[in-house]
Design an enzyme around this catalytic site. Structure first.
Site, short mmCIF file in Angstrom:
data_model
loop_
_atom_site.label_atom_id
_atom_site.label_comp_id
_atom_site.label_asym_id
_atom_site.label_seq_id
_atom_site.Cartn_x
_atom_site.Cartn_y
_atom_site.Cartn_z
N ASN A 72 0.87 -1.17 0.00
CA ASN A 72 0.00 0.00 0.00
C ASN A 72 0.91 1.23 0.00
O ASN A 72 1.50 1.56 1.02
CB ASN A 72 -0.89 -0.02 1.26
CG ASN A 72 -1.69 1.25 1.43
OD1 ASN A 72 -1.81 2.05 0.49
ND2 ASN A 72 -2.24 1.46 2.62
N LYS B 102 0.10 4.22 -0.25
CA LYS B 102 -0.58 5.40 0.30
C LYS B 102 -0.37 6.60 -0.65
O LYS B 102 -0.36 6.41 -1.85
CB LYS B 102 -0.08 5.69 1.72
CG LYS B 102 -0.10 4.45 2.60
CD LYS B 102 0.06 4.75 4.05
CE LYS B 102 0.15 3.43 4.81
NZ LYS B 102 0.08 3.60 6.24
N HIS C 235 -9.43 0.84 5.00
CA HIS C 235 -8.14 1.09 5.67
C HIS C 235 -8.37 2.00 6.87
O HIS C 235 -9.20 2.91 6.82
CB HIS C 235 -7.15 1.73 4.69
CG HIS C 235 -5.75 1.74 5.23
ND1 HIS C 235 -5.33 2.70 6.12
CD2 HIS C 235 -4.71 0.91 5.04
CE1 HIS C 235 -4.07 2.45 6.45
NE2 HIS C 235 -3.67 1.37 5.80
N GLU D 215 -6.82 4.43 7.97
CA GLU D 215 -6.67 5.87 7.70
C GLU D 215 -7.95 6.44 7.08
O GLU D 215 -8.31 7.59 7.33
CB GLU D 215 -5.45 6.10 6.79
CG GLU D 215 -4.15 5.92 7.57
CD GLU D 215 -2.96 5.45 6.76
OE1 GLU D 215 -2.98 5.57 5.52
OE2 GLU D 215 -2.00 4.95 7.38
N GLY E 181 2.29 2.07 10.68
CA GLY E 181 3.18 3.20 10.52
C GLY E 181 3.88 3.63 11.80
O GLY E 181 4.47 4.71 11.85
#
Ligand code: PEP
Length: 248
Positions: free
Chosen positions: A9, A11, A94, A96, A172
């Site tokens: 991913n 991002k 996700h 986020e 993260g």
């Protein structure tokens, strides 16, 4: 026997130049990889990645989609558009997107439905926050997230779903769930699916995500219910990503 799947991913990290070098680097090591490998690129780079991975076993995914097929939804991207660029996968739910863009379990379920309806395989992300874990709510939170999807699309549709268990506190942060912590939740998820269909539960890939890297991937992936990884930071360096792919 479930196959091992490793998905990157990216991002909101990419440029034309970094996409070229990253894909080139990954492709150069793919002959030593037996896992299925997916790269989830930001929308503007889907076309570039599509061209670069042509005739390779690398697969393409997107990171989000709109639940509507088309229409007046300025700035949004539909499942069919994603498919049009050769993508086979799309990340939904996700953490986020749940925390920064207000995506509820109901919205995530609708996105999963829209993806499957267009022939895409959703990578359905679930996972608890640190607060949830510390107050003993991990299983309740994950159960709610998964049941919202089962209730909308039915268990049979999970034959087209990849689940990613991503504890929010590990994403993260450099903190990784231990193999034991991750395996416990993965088994819980598999048993939850088995309550509706044992057959589907056995077949559904459940990936781990949360600071997986070249050093910890093999230990995590060797757990019986961990079928691969969803990788953020370590997916941005071809060498690191390839090492994770080879760990499967
Ligand atoms: C992710 O964003 O899905 C993820 C797992 O990120 P990281 O590997 O950087 O923790």
């Amino acid at each position: 026997m479930r196959k091992t799947i490793v998905a990157g991913n990216w991002k909101m990290n990419a440029s034309k130049e970094t996409v070229n070098s990253l894909i080139e680097g990954i492709l150069s090591g793919m002959n030593e990889v037996s896992s299925e490998v997916i790269v989830c690129a930001p929308f503007p780079y889907l076309s570039q990645v599509e061209s670069l991975i042509n005739n390779s076993k690398l697969m393409l995914g997107a990171q989000n989609l709109n639940i509507n097929p088309a229409g007046a939804f300025t700035g949004e991207v539909s499942a069919d558009m994603i498919k049009d660029f050769g993508a086979q996968h799309v990340i939904v739910g996700h953490s986020e997107r749940r925390s920064l863009y207000g995506e509820t379990n109901a919205i995530v379920a609708e996105k999963t439905k829209a993806a499957i309806g267009a022939g895409l395989t959703p990578l359905l992300c679930v996972g608890e926050s640190l607060e949830d874990r510390e107050s003993g709510k991990t299983e309740a939170i994950v159960e709610e997230q998964i049941n919202a999807v089962i209730d909308l699309i039915g268990i049979e549709a999970f034959d087209q779903v990849i689940i990613a268990y991503e504890p929010v506190w590990a994403i993260g942060t450099g903190l990784t769930a231990s193999p034991e912590q991750a395996q416990t939740v993965h088994l819980f998820i598999r048993n939850l699916l088995a309550n509706s269909s044992e057959k589907i539960a056995k077949r559904t890939p459940i990936l781990y995500g949360g600071s997986m890297n070249a050093a910890n991937a093999a230990d995590l992936i060797s757990c019986s219910d961990i079928d691969g990884g969803l990788i953020g930071g370590a997916a941005l360096k071809a060498e690191d990503f390839l090492q994770i792919c080879k760990a499967g």
